[in-house]
Design an enzyme around this catalytic site. Structure first.
Site, mmCIF file in Angstrom:
data_model
loop_
_atom_site.group_PDB
_atom_site.id
_atom_site.type_symbol
_atom_site.label_atom_id
_atom_site.label_comp_id
_atom_site.label_asym_id
_atom_site.label_seq_id
_atom_site.Cartn_x
_atom_site.Cartn_y
_atom_site.Cartn_z
ATOM 1 N N PHE A 129 1.590 -12.859 5.706
ATOM 2 C CA PHE A 129 0.611 -12.397 4.615
ATOM 3 C C PHE A 129 1.047 -11.401 4.069
ATOM 4 C CE2 PHE A 129 -3.128 -10.158 3.316
ATOM 5 C CZ PHE A 129 -3.741 -11.237 2.601
ATOM 6 N N ASP A 216 7.808 -5.788 3.737
ATOM 7 C CA ASP A 216 6.525 -5.261 3.434
ATOM 8 C C ASP A 216 5.978 -4.400 4.698
ATOM 9 O OD1 ASP A 216 3.679 -5.606 3.596
ATOM 10 O OD2 ASP A 216 3.357 -7.519 2.991
ATOM 11 N N LYS A 245 -2.244 1.149 2.100
ATOM 12 C CA LYS A 245 -2.888 1.468 3.343
ATOM 13 C C LYS A 245 -2.904 2.666 3.615
ATOM 14 C CE LYS A 245 -3.511 -3.399 5.403
ATOM 15 N NZ LYS A 245 -4.658 -3.250 5.345
#
Length: 394
Positions: A129, A216, A245
């Site tokens: 994802f 990622d 984040k």
């Protein structure tokens, strides 16, 4: 509780939080909850960390935004700090993880153009994802997030998870492959870590095929796994790494860090952002790095993560309904044999915030500042719920 004016993009739990401090949240009724989600790995320093709060207050009163038409001192400072800490050379700042991954994928396209490849391909892995923009969604797996949004962007080839021979074969079979994009630990995919040896082998394969290795680290970065970056466990350097984040501890900021060919791909006018890299965002990012270093939070994540994993294994591993307990640092997944649809709601009733991904993987992402006492409380509230769900007793 209704959200009549909101698009129904979330199945929200029936609670409104009005205050936070550290690993605790309080709802509008004054009830206290232990937070083991941290805003989905965002609030690594906990809620309302005093240093971040002080920087926010100070910078809001000085200068918030000028745009990237001008030099921005805290942006340059944050780029230098991240480059030094990561082994990268240059940084592009944006507002989210999806934007950071979008930047990395555009760099891969430019890398292809340099090689005169007009139909470039990027290798991605099953279960990944990478975001919800059309490009990052095209690089992701899973009908739940992808269905209804076709046609997808072309140029993505899927290979098996953590399978180096399959990746080697794919690179050999796809001469137009210009990059490999993976997560060191799949987050939405169920807290699935790749092996360190896999990353070492992948680095060698990318070098052999002149392909960029893009990691990622939107969820794993900023100390969560026990190192500032998860790839540091394997002792390698990617060509690009994406962050977001925890870099802002709740304030939106993303980054794409690059080195080598990836660091020289973009030129003025080829990519940009209106809000990314503002004075405010970058001051916050610097304060987060300061706190991670000063409070030795990556080391804390490694230590506490091992303790929690040991406790979960001791209490749960032999129960018939437990498939696996896995993770690294304070990124832990406990996989059940069958979905338990009301588990998150039951945890909420026990004043504990948890998250379930892939229907049956309990994903724990607590703040890195969690104390030993709060870790005990996490186990006291969670283990009985999971034991019952797994057909046993704790």
């Amino acid at each position: 509780m209704t959200d009549s004016a909101l698009l129904p993009t979330y199945a929200r739990l029936p609670v409104r939080f009005v205050r936070g401090q550290g690993c605790r949240l309080w709802d509008e009724n004054g009830d206290e909850y232990l937070d083991a989600v941290a805003g989905i790995a965002v609030c690594a320093l906990g809620h309302c960390h005093p240093d971040v709060t002080a920087v926010l207050r100070e910078q809001v009163g000085v200068l918030v935004h000028t745009s990237n038409l001008y030099r921005i001192e805290p942006q340059e400072a944050l780029a230098n700090r991240l480059a030094e800490a990561s082994g990268m050379e240059r940084a592009f700042f944006c507002n989210s993880g999806a934007e950071a991954n979008e930047c990395a994928l555009k760099i891969a396209r430019l890398h292809a153009a340099r090689k005169n490849i007009t139909s470039p391909e990027v290798l991605v892995v099953e279960g990944a994802f990478h975001g919800r923009t059309l490009m990052t969604l095209s690089a992701s797996s899973g009908a739940r997030v992808r269905d209804g949004f076709a046609p997808y962007a072309e140029g993505f080839v899927r290979v098996g998870f953590n399978d180096l021979p399959m990746m080697q074969a794919a690179l050999a079979q796809h001469p137009n492959a210009v990059a490999v994009l993976i997560e060191p630990i799949q987050g939405e995919g169920g807290v699935r870590p790749v092996d360190d040896d896999y990353l070492v082998g992948l680095r060698k394969l990318c070098d052999a095929h002149d392909a960029l290795l893009i990691l990622d680290e939107v969820q794993t970065g900023m100390g969560r796994t026990g190192r500032l970056f998860a790839y540091q466990h394997a002792g390698i350097l990617p060509d690009a790494v994406t962050l977001a984040k925890a870099l802002g501890n709740g304030y939106p900021i993303g980054a794409c860090l690059t080195r080598g060919a990836a660091a020289t791909a973009l030129t003025a006018g080829q990519h940009g952002t209106t809000f990314g890299g503002s004075h405010l965002a970058c001051r916050v990012g610097l304060s987060v790095l300061d706190a991670l270093d000063r409070e030795q939070l990556p080391e804390r994540a490694e230590q506490l993560g091992k303790t929690l994993m040991e406790r979960f294994h001791a209490a749960l591993a032999e129960l018939p309904g437990i498939e696996s307990i896995r993770g690294r640092g304070l990124m832990i997944g406990i996989e059940l044999s069958e979905p338990v649809p009301d588990l998150v709601a039951r945890a909420l009733q026990a004043r504990l915030l948890i998250n379930v991904t892939q229907e049956r993987v309990i994903r724990l992402l607590p703040p890195l500042v969690m104390s030993d006492e709060e870790a005990d409380l996490l186990c006291e509230r969670l283990i009985p719920l999971l034991a019952e769900a797994a057909g046993g007793t704790a």
